[in-house]
Every structure is written in structure tokens, then in C-alpha cells.
Write an enzyme that holds these catalytic residues in place. Structure first.
Site, PDB file in Angstrom:
ATOM      1  N   ARG A  78     -11.459   6.739  10.386  1.00 61.51           N
ATOM      2  CA  ARG A  78     -10.897   5.116  10.429  1.00 61.51           C
ATOM      3  C   ARG A  78     -12.154   4.021   9.963  1.00 61.51           C
ATOM      4  O   ARG A  78     -11.674   2.875   9.120  1.00 61.51           O
ATOM      5  CB  ARG A  78     -10.700   4.415  11.787  1.00 61.51           C
ATOM      6  N   ASP A 130      -8.653  -6.741  -3.961  1.00 57.58           N
ATOM      7  CA  ASP A 130      -8.396  -5.220  -3.810  1.00 57.58           C
ATOM      8  C   ASP A 130      -8.669  -4.140  -4.750  1.00 57.58           C
ATOM      9  O   ASP A 130      -8.297  -3.908  -6.189  1.00 57.58           O
ATOM     10  CB  ASP A 130      -6.577  -5.421  -4.080  1.00 57.58           C
ATOM     11  N   SER A 163       0.937  -1.178  -0.007  1.00 61.24           N
ATOM     12  CA  SER A 163      -0.188  -0.639  -0.519  1.00 61.24           C
ATOM     13  C   SER A 163       0.753   1.427  -0.227  1.00 61.24           C
ATOM     14  O   SER A 163       2.000   1.421  -1.068  1.00 61.24           O
ATOM     15  CB  SER A 163      -0.931  -0.069   1.285  1.00 61.24           C
ATOM     16  N   HIS A 222      -7.981  -4.994  -0.342  1.00 63.98           N
ATOM     17  CA  HIS A 222      -6.703  -4.423   0.206  1.00 63.98           C
ATOM     18  C   HIS A 222      -5.784  -5.003   1.520  1.00 63.98           C
ATOM     19  O   HIS A 222      -5.251  -5.248   1.421  1.00 63.98           O
ATOM     20  CB  HIS A 222      -6.797  -2.699   0.533  1.00 63.98           C
ATOM     21  N   ASP A 223      -7.158  -5.052   2.341  1.00 63.51           N
ATOM     22  CA  ASP A 223      -5.844  -5.792   3.645  1.00 63.51           C
ATOM     23  C   ASP A 223      -5.553  -7.386   3.154  1.00 63.51           C
ATOM     24  O   ASP A 223      -4.896  -7.728   4.162  1.00 63.51           O
ATOM     25  CB  ASP A 223      -7.467  -6.852   4.796  1.00 63.51           C
TER      26      ASP A 223
END
Lengths: 207, 380
Positions: free
Chosen positions: B226, B321, B156, B354-355
Site C-alpha cells: 500500500r 496523474d 481507474s 491519480h488520487d
């Protein structure tokens, strides 16, 4: 790996490639050809491969590999950015082989294409008996084969002629990848693997 | 956890601070006369100082990559990938991780004291860029006696620093692993960041960034920021699989309390972030993401930027992602190919989004392990 253990059809391809060239190998598998050419011909380049296992294997060997689906074309590659674009035994498994060759000759100054010859006498025998042929070279059955666009040597050369692609060299091999007198005599009947060195049609000449 | 630690863990680790006395001229025009970086290292530096790997962290990461701090139950944020026998093998490499400048986990940043005023920097801390980080990391390498890195690895925003390194200090990076990154972020990504920032900036307890003196934190704003981030780190599919539309109670209660599982998850993630992160740092990190565009000074031609690079690259993307999609990674690959650089690209079939770059997906770890095994051979 020495030349002796290299797949014979790949060894023939090496004869066509000038040392120090930049190469794109479409459907590069484990990267055998690129690894060999890097050692013997000081080529640089990349392999394209869709199978994750083979991609990992290339990475493990230190071969530049780009995971990609050939059916999506070579959009990410600039025109004439490689000396040779090579595609061995994959043409017949693509959605549009004609567009694939067009892309190969756009991206590469030369294209090298190999495919199983559907004009071989064993294939003709199978068809004559009313069945989709299963031969030592084409050993999958009609329902589970990845080969969806098979052609004979004559078909292929007709396409090249129609579009204007130039055939600079041709090699015909049997399934042990050797050339014999029968093949030289009747390539479309006795050749099992066809190999072509191609170049794009003549650019339109300036007036 | 107080030992014994798993055999493939680096075990108990102790972070330490490195004081960088060298002035650092920042992209914004300001200069930091000196700064401190919080660092962790794993493994042993070899005699030739050639086996060092730098790990660059993403938006909310820090120096605690692997192993356990005294008394902690949970290991560092990339423990599944870094340790003895793991893809980033600490038996073979000396691994360096740091908290970036402007961070909030011990390095000089908004929540540390500005020596000129004797008060926390707060909003007066300069907006740093990925290039500032890379320059600061190069000064750290000098301090640690590392002339060049065997590899620099990051996911990232971390992957963006890796690219910046190869362009900024071509002679100091031999291999670059760029994971789930992009050559620059999209307008959509900047939009997400902007909403996150507005959530923080509009929290009455933000106090223009001077909340430390007020003894409060802009918890609501940071939490919202967040929560938004977490939505973008997961795929639609993963959210459906993880939470579905499950209600926490048997029947709807027709109010705004937590009713759906996904609400509960987001609130929990938001709250726990408030407890460990600083709002000013979040603003800085998101801005650094927005600004990142190494091609800008090369006529917006990324290939031109990569022509000065000598590192070999491994680029990895994840199919699910959408925040940093595989297509963006292919742009990096294309620029490297156009520049004639060595690059391999793996597209990992994944579910989470994405994680996934933090997950021990077998194909992902196999590729990374295979790549780094060759790097280890090179430097041995």
C-alpha cells in the site's frame, strides 16, 4: 437555435457541407457550428477545444468535444478520416499555420479555413500611420493579441499555390459577415473575413 | 455520526447482500456455481427502470460509495460526487454500487467460506478479471430488474470495467464515464503491481495465502504494498507541497525511525490499509489490472473492440496523474473516434495525481454534472 441567429460566417460554411458528413471542428468554442450542423445537416463529428469553460459548455449541450491544443496537431486522427475539417478564425493564432493546414487536409477530405484578412484597407491605414493596426475585426493590441501569424488574402493564396493546395471556393465578407460589390471587386482590400474551401494537392498520378 | 446528516448527503445507508444463483463461468476456466455480492443503492428506481447508474470501484474500493453507515464518522469513498444535487444526483438517478467478486468487504472472495471445503477460500479463490466482474455485475443487474444502465461510471480500474461493459454488453449501457483510466496498463504499472505482490507473497505471515487458519495477517507485506501504491497515486509536486522535507524532530536522529513527514504519512496509510483490507484480495485486484486488455481479442485493435459498442462516452483525465496519464486516456478517445462512437474528453487541470479522480475539483464536477444532466433528461 435557428439559422437566423447562427453567426453569418458559420451559416456560409453550412452551404459547403453535404448532409450526413463526418466533421471535425478545430477550436469549436461552444459548439455552435456542430450543434447547428447536427440539426440541419445530420452531420456527426467532434469539436476540438482547449478552453475548459467551453469544453464544459459543449458537454452540457451534448456536443462531442475533445479537449486538445491545436498547436499539438492532429496526431491522434487518422488520415482522411473526416469529410470536412473546419477551422474558423484560429489559423492566425497558431504556431505554424502552414503545418496546421497540412494536417487539416491530411485528416479531412476537404478543409474549411477562415481568418481575418490583414490586407483590409483599415489595417493598411494603421500601418501607413506607423502603428500596428487595431480594427473592429482585429481589436486586440500588438502585445496582448493571440494573433501571431496574420496574413492577407493574397499571402494566403500565394501559400496555397506554392504548396499546391486547391482552392475549391472562396467567400469574402465584411465584419458584419456580408458580401458586397466592393468586396467582389477588390477582395484583398475590402474583405475583412476570408473563408476558403480547400482540398489537398493532386495525389501523384500513377504512371 | 448519527444524524442529522448534511442536506446533500444520502444520509444513513445500509448495505445488503445479493445472492447470485446463476453459475458464472470465469475467464480462468473455472465456474462459480453461485456467489454473493455486497451492494448499496441510493435514490429511487423509476417505473421504467431506466434511471439506474452503476458505479464500478477501483483497486481498493467497495460498495460503500456515499452516505454513512450507522455510527461512522466518515462517509463513503465518493460521497463528494454522489448524493442529492451532486454530480451523480440521487434525486434523479438510482445509483448502484457493489463490492466486486473477489473483494474483501462482504462479497464472495478469498476471506469468505468456500462451501466445498468449509474453510476460507484464501489462495484457492480464482484470479478474476475485469470481464468476470462485468459478467457478475450483469447478473446483479438482472436480480435488481435493470435491463440497461443509464450510465456506468468508474475511475481507474473502475473505468476499465466501464469500457469492458460497453464491449461485453453493448445493448445494456447507454452512457459510459471512463475516468482516469487506460486501455491497458503499461509495463511500468505492471512492475509496480509486481513489487506490491512480492511484498505480500514474501511476508512469512502470508503462509501461502492460508493465513486465516494461522490467526495472523501478512501485515508487513500488505503495508509495504500500500505504501508503494500511495507513492504512485500522488504527483511529485503534491508530495512536495504536502510534506516537503519536513522533519518531525528538530534535528536528524540518525536512525530508521520515522523522521520525515512523508514517512509518517506512508506508514499511517499502510497501517490503516492493513486494518481494512485483505492480502489475497489485493493480489487478485492487481492481477485483474495487469490482465485488462479488451483489445486483445480484437487483433490488438481497440477501435475494432469499440465498433460493437453503442454507448456514448465521457472520458476524463487529470493533468498531474502519471499513473494513468492523460496520454492513456487519449488512446481511449482515439479508438472511440476511429470507431465513429460519440465521445467527449475533458482534461482536468489538477495537482494531486491519480488520487484527483476522487477529489471535488470544480471543473471535473462541472463536466460530470453537465454530462449526467443530459443523461437524466434522456431517461426522464
Amino acid at each position: 437555435m435557428s439559422t437566423a441567429t447562427l453567426r453569418p460566417d458559420l451559416a456560409l460554411i453550412c452551404d459547403w457541407i453535404k448532409p450526413g458528413s463526418r466533421i471535425l471542428d478545430l477550436g469549436c468554442g461552444d459548439g455552435e457550428l456542430l450543434a447547428h450542423l447536427a440539426r440541419t445537416h445530420q452531420v456527426t463529428g467532434y469539436g476540438l477545444e482547449i478552453d475548459p469553460e467551453k469544453v464544459a459548455s459543449c458537454v452540457e449541450q451534448g456536443i462531442n468535444v475533445i479537449q486538445a491544443d491545436l498547436d499539438e496537431g492532429l496526431k491522434g486522427f487518422e488520415s482522411q478520416s473526416f469529410d470536412y475539417v473546419v477551422m474558423t478564425q484560429a489559423l492566425q493564432a497558431l504556431q505554424r499555420p502552414d503545418l496546421a493546414i497540412e494536417e487539416i487536409l491530411r485528416v479531412g477530405r476537404f478543409g474549411i479555413v477562415t481568418f481575418p484578412n490583414f490586407g483590409h484597407w483599415r489595417v493598411r491605414m494603421g500601418l501607413a500611420q506607423g502603428h500596428m493596426p487595431v480594427t473592429p475585426t482585429l481589436n486586440e493590441r500588438w502585445y496582448d493579441t493571440p494573433n501571431i501569424h496574420l496574413c492577407s488574402v493574397d499571402d494566403f493564396e500565394r501559400l496555397c499555390e506554392d504548396i499546391g493546395w486547391r482552392i475549391l471556393d472562396r467567400r469574402m465578407l465584411n465584419r458584419s459577415h456580408r458580401e458586397g460589390w466592393r468586396i467582389r471587386l477588390r477582395p484583398n482590400l475590402f474583405g475583412e473575413v476570408a473563408m476558403y474551401l480547400l482540398q489537398d494537392k493532386e495525389p501523384a498520378t500513377d504512371r | 455520526m448519527s444524524g442529522p446528516y448534511p442536506a446533500d448527503s444520502v444520509g444513513l445507508v445500509q448495505p445488503f447482500k445479493v445472492l447470485i444463483r446463476h453459475p458464472l463461468a470465469l475467464d480462468c476456466g473455472r465456474t462459480l456455481p453461485q456467489h454473493e455480492l455486497m451492494v448499496e443503492t441510493y435514490g429511487q428506481l423509476n417505473a421504467a427502470h431506466s434511471n439506474a447508474i452503476l458505479i464500478c470501484h477501483a483497486l481498493s474500493g467497495d460498495h460503500h460509495v456515499a452516505g454513512f453507515h450507522e455510527g461512522d464518522k466518515k462517509p463513503g469513498w465518493w460521497d463528494n460526487c454522489v448524493g442529492p444535487g451532486k454530480p451523480i444526483d440521487t434525486n434523479r438517478f438510482f445509483v448502484v454500487a457493489l463490492n466486486n467478486l473477489g473483494g474483501c468487504r462482504g462479497s464472495t472472495g478469498p476471506n469468505t467460506i468456500n462451501p466445498e471445503t468449509g474453510k476460507p477460500w484464501g489462495p484457492d479463490f480464482p484470479l478474476v478479471t475485469a470481464r468476470d466482474w462485468v459478467r457478475s455485475q450483469a447478473l446483479l443487474a438482472d436480480e435488481l430488474g435493470i435491463p440497461s444502465w443509464a450510465a456506468i461510471i468508474g475511475g481507474s480500474l473502475g473505468g476499465m470495467q466501464v469500457m469492458q461493459w460497453t464491449i461485453e454488453f453493448p445493448e445494456r449501457v447507454r452512457h459510459a464515464c471512463v475516468i482516469a483510466a487506460a486501455p491497458k496498463i503499461s509495463a511500468q504499472n505492471i512492475a509496480f503491481n509486481e513489487i506490491a505482490r512480492q511484498a505480500i507473497l514474501s511476508d512469512p505471515e502470508f503462509h501461502g495465502g492460508h493465513f486465516y487458519e494461522q490467526g495472523v495477517v501478512p501485515a508487513r507485506g500488505l503495508k509495504l504494498a500500500r505504501m508503494l501504491g500511495h507513492i504512485t497515486y500522488l504527483s511529485d509536486e503534491a508530495m512536495r507541497a504536502k510534506f516537503g522535507r519536513e522533519l518531525k524532530t528538530a534535528v536528524p536522529s540518525y536512525n530508521f525511525d520515522v523522521e520525515f513527514e512523508v514517512e509518517s504519512y506512508l506508514r499511517y496509510q499502510g497501517q490503516s490499509f492493513v486494518d481494512r483490507f485483505d492480502a489475497n484480495t489485493y493480489l487478485i485486484m492487481t492481477k485483474a489490472l495487469d490482465y485488462f486488455d479488451p483489445a486483445r481479442e480484437y487483433g490488438n485493435d481497440l477501435a475494432a473492440a469499440f465498433r460493437r459498442v453503442s454507448a456514448r462516452f465521457l472520458v476524463v483525465a487529470f493533468s498531474s496523474d502519471w499513473r494513468f496519464s492523460p496520454q492513456r486516456s487519449r488512446e481511449i478517445v482515439k479508438a472511440l473516434v476511429d470507431a465513429g462512437r460519440d465521445v467527449s474528453y475533458a482534461l482536468i487541470d489538477s495537482q494531486l495525481g491519480h488520487d484527483d479522480f476522487l477529489m471535488p475539483i470544480p471543473q471535473y464536477h462541472r463536466v460530470l454534472r453537465g454530462y449526467l444532466a443530459r443523461v437524466a433528461q434522456e431517461v426522464a
